[in-house]
Design a protein around this motif. Structure first.
Motif, PDB file in Angstrom:
ATOM      1  N   LEU A  73      56.159  45.278   9.469  1.00 18.50           N
ATOM      2  CA  LEU A  73      54.801  45.499   9.805  1.00 18.50           C
ATOM      3  C   LEU A  73      53.929  46.438   8.808  1.00 18.50           C
ATOM      4  CD1 LEU A  73      54.673  45.451  13.418  1.00 18.50           C
ATOM      5  CD2 LEU A  73      52.969  44.101  12.006  1.00 18.50           C
ATOM      6  N   LYS A  74      53.002  46.057   8.519  1.00 14.45           N
ATOM      7  CA  LYS A  74      51.766  47.092   8.060  1.00 14.45           C
ATOM      8  C   LYS A  74      50.491  46.941   8.873  1.00 14.45           C
ATOM      9  CE  LYS A  74      50.099  46.478   3.678  1.00 14.45           C
ATOM     10  NZ  LYS A  74      50.082  46.550   2.349  1.00 14.45           N
ATOM     11  N   LEU A  75      49.976  47.921   9.636  1.00 17.84           N
ATOM     12  CA  LEU A  75      49.306  48.019  10.573  1.00 17.84           C
ATOM     13  C   LEU A  75      47.918  47.997  10.122  1.00 17.84           C
ATOM     14  CD1 LEU A  75      50.870  50.298  13.071  1.00 17.84           C
ATOM     15  CD2 LEU A  75      50.954  47.690  13.022  1.00 17.84           C
ATOM     16  N   VAL A  76      46.959  47.926  10.861  1.00 20.26           N
ATOM     17  CA  VAL A  76      45.406  47.816  10.773  1.00 20.26           C
ATOM     18  C   VAL A  76      45.141  49.066   9.994  1.00 20.26           C
ATOM     19  CG1 VAL A  76      43.265  47.617  11.378  1.00 20.26           C
ATOM     20  CG2 VAL A  76      44.904  45.852  12.087  1.00 20.26           C
ATOM     21  N   PRO A  77      44.485  49.285   8.921  1.00 18.48           N
ATOM     22  CA  PRO A  77      44.226  50.444   8.132  1.00 18.48           C
ATOM     23  C   PRO A  77      42.706  50.832   8.644  1.00 18.48           C
ATOM     24  CG  PRO A  77      43.814  48.598   6.646  1.00 18.48           C
ATOM     25  CD  PRO A  77      44.343  47.875   7.991  1.00 18.48           C
ATOM     26  N   GLY A  78      42.457  52.314   8.311  1.00 15.93           N
ATOM     27  CA  GLY A  78      41.069  52.703   8.300  1.00 15.93           C
ATOM     28  C   GLY A  78      40.954  53.055  10.034  1.00 15.93           C
ATOM     29  N   ASN A  79      39.714  52.622  10.515  1.00 18.13           N
ATOM     30  CA  ASN A  79      39.121  52.692  11.871  1.00 18.13           C
ATOM     31  C   ASN A  79      39.840  51.578  12.434  1.00 18.13           C
ATOM     32  OD1 ASN A  79      38.037  53.405  14.355  1.00 18.13           O
ATOM     33  ND2 ASN A  79      35.870  53.377  13.423  1.00 18.13           N
ATOM     34  N   SER A  80      40.864  51.819  13.225  1.00 13.84           N
ATOM     35  CA  SER A  80      41.598  50.800  14.019  1.00 13.84           C
ATOM     36  C   SER A  80      41.349  50.876  15.316  1.00 13.84           C
ATOM     37  CB  SER A  80      43.232  50.576  13.814  1.00 13.84           C
ATOM     38  OG  SER A  80      43.605  51.892  13.904  1.00 13.84           O
TER      39      SER A  80
END
Length: 283
Positions: A73-80
């Motif tokens: 998994l690569k999770l939502v970057p930035g302001n998540s």
């Protein structure tokens, strides 16, 4: 000559014993999202997106009664903040069983919260939460749910972070009868996900995207009354996998440094006494 034979035997064993990575095209179904879930060419990568109208999700075509599930998994970057990315197992219907991996987003620069929970016959309340020792948005990492007759184990990059043992003989519920599917989703939960709902989703940052890769399921496939493992429950390593001394050292390291919530220490939540399993040895 003997050296060459040993090399050949080793190669053959590697081919036979190494499980093939699943193909999203053939092994999962897009379950919701109206096109926001997309399988990339080749079938090894799947992206989920979330916008102000909807999230998205997928599920395994097979149901399993005991299995090991690995997902990169690569999770939502930035302001998540407000977003929840999931990878979990669940049975169907009332009184369901469920084994959760949920990744709770946060404001830019703040760490994700890894939320785990276990439901047996519809009853959960077994939450443990962790921070990670790396940034889960910069690269892929492997998250594992192992479920065998002895225990449930959560792993990150093959490092155990949580174990829930089968102590049904002591009256502690454990999922043993209901087949489960693997599900994954990306959705908006800004009423509770980030700092108890105090930080809301910033829709100017949408769409949010999480990427799944190299899904691999090793398990006993259940189809009606047929079980692919039959009576042989010890034929693959995952079916008896547990913690060796190195694993115990690693899980202690994770829980001492990165656990931020443990239901087994929440005396205010359980004024009548902690659940039975909390009084047993942790590992």
């Amino acid at each position: 000559m003997m050296h060459k034979i040993l090399i050949l035997v080793t190669l053959i064993m590697a081919v036979v014993t190494s499980p093939a990575v699943a193909d999203f095209n053939t092994d999962v179904s897009i379950s919701w999202g109206g096109g926001r879930a997309k399988i990339e060419p080749g079938g090894q990568v799947l992206t989920l997106t979330l916008d102000q109208f909807s999230g998205s999700g997928f599920e395994s075509k097979n149901s399993y009664l005991y299995a090991r599930f690995d997902m990169q998994l690569k999770l939502v970057p930035g302001n998540s903040a407000g977003t929840v990315t999931t990878f979990f197992l669940t049975s169907q219907g009332p009184g369901h069983d469920e084994i959760d991996f949920e990744f709770l987003g946060n404001s830019s620069g703040q760490p994700y919260t890894v939320h785990t929970n276990i439901y047996v016959q519809g009853v959960g309340n077994r939450e443990q939460q962790f921070r990670l020792w790396f940034n889960p948005t910069e690269s892929f990492h492997t998250y594992t749910i192992l479920w065998n007759p002895q225990r449930i184990m959560y792993m990150v990059d093959n490092i155990p972070i949580r174990v829930f043992n089968n102590n049904a003989n002591q009256g502690i519920p454990f999922p043993t009868k209901q087949p489960m599917k693997m599900l994954a989703s990306l959705w908006n939960a800004d009423d509770w996900a980030t700092q108890g709902g105090r930080v809301k989703t910033d829709w100017t940052m949408a769409p949010f995207t999480a990427t799944y890769r190299n899904y691999n399921a090793q398990g006993c496939v259940v189809n009606g009354t047929w079980n692919s493992c039959g009576g042989n429950m010890n034929s693959m390593p995952w079916q008896t996998q547990g913690l060796d001394s190195n694993g115990r050292n690693r899980i202690r390291w994770v829980q001492e440094k990165y656990m931020i919530y443990n239901y087994c220490t929440d005396y205010k939540r359980f004024p009548q006494g902690l659940p039975k399993e909390c009084k047993l040895p942790r590992f």
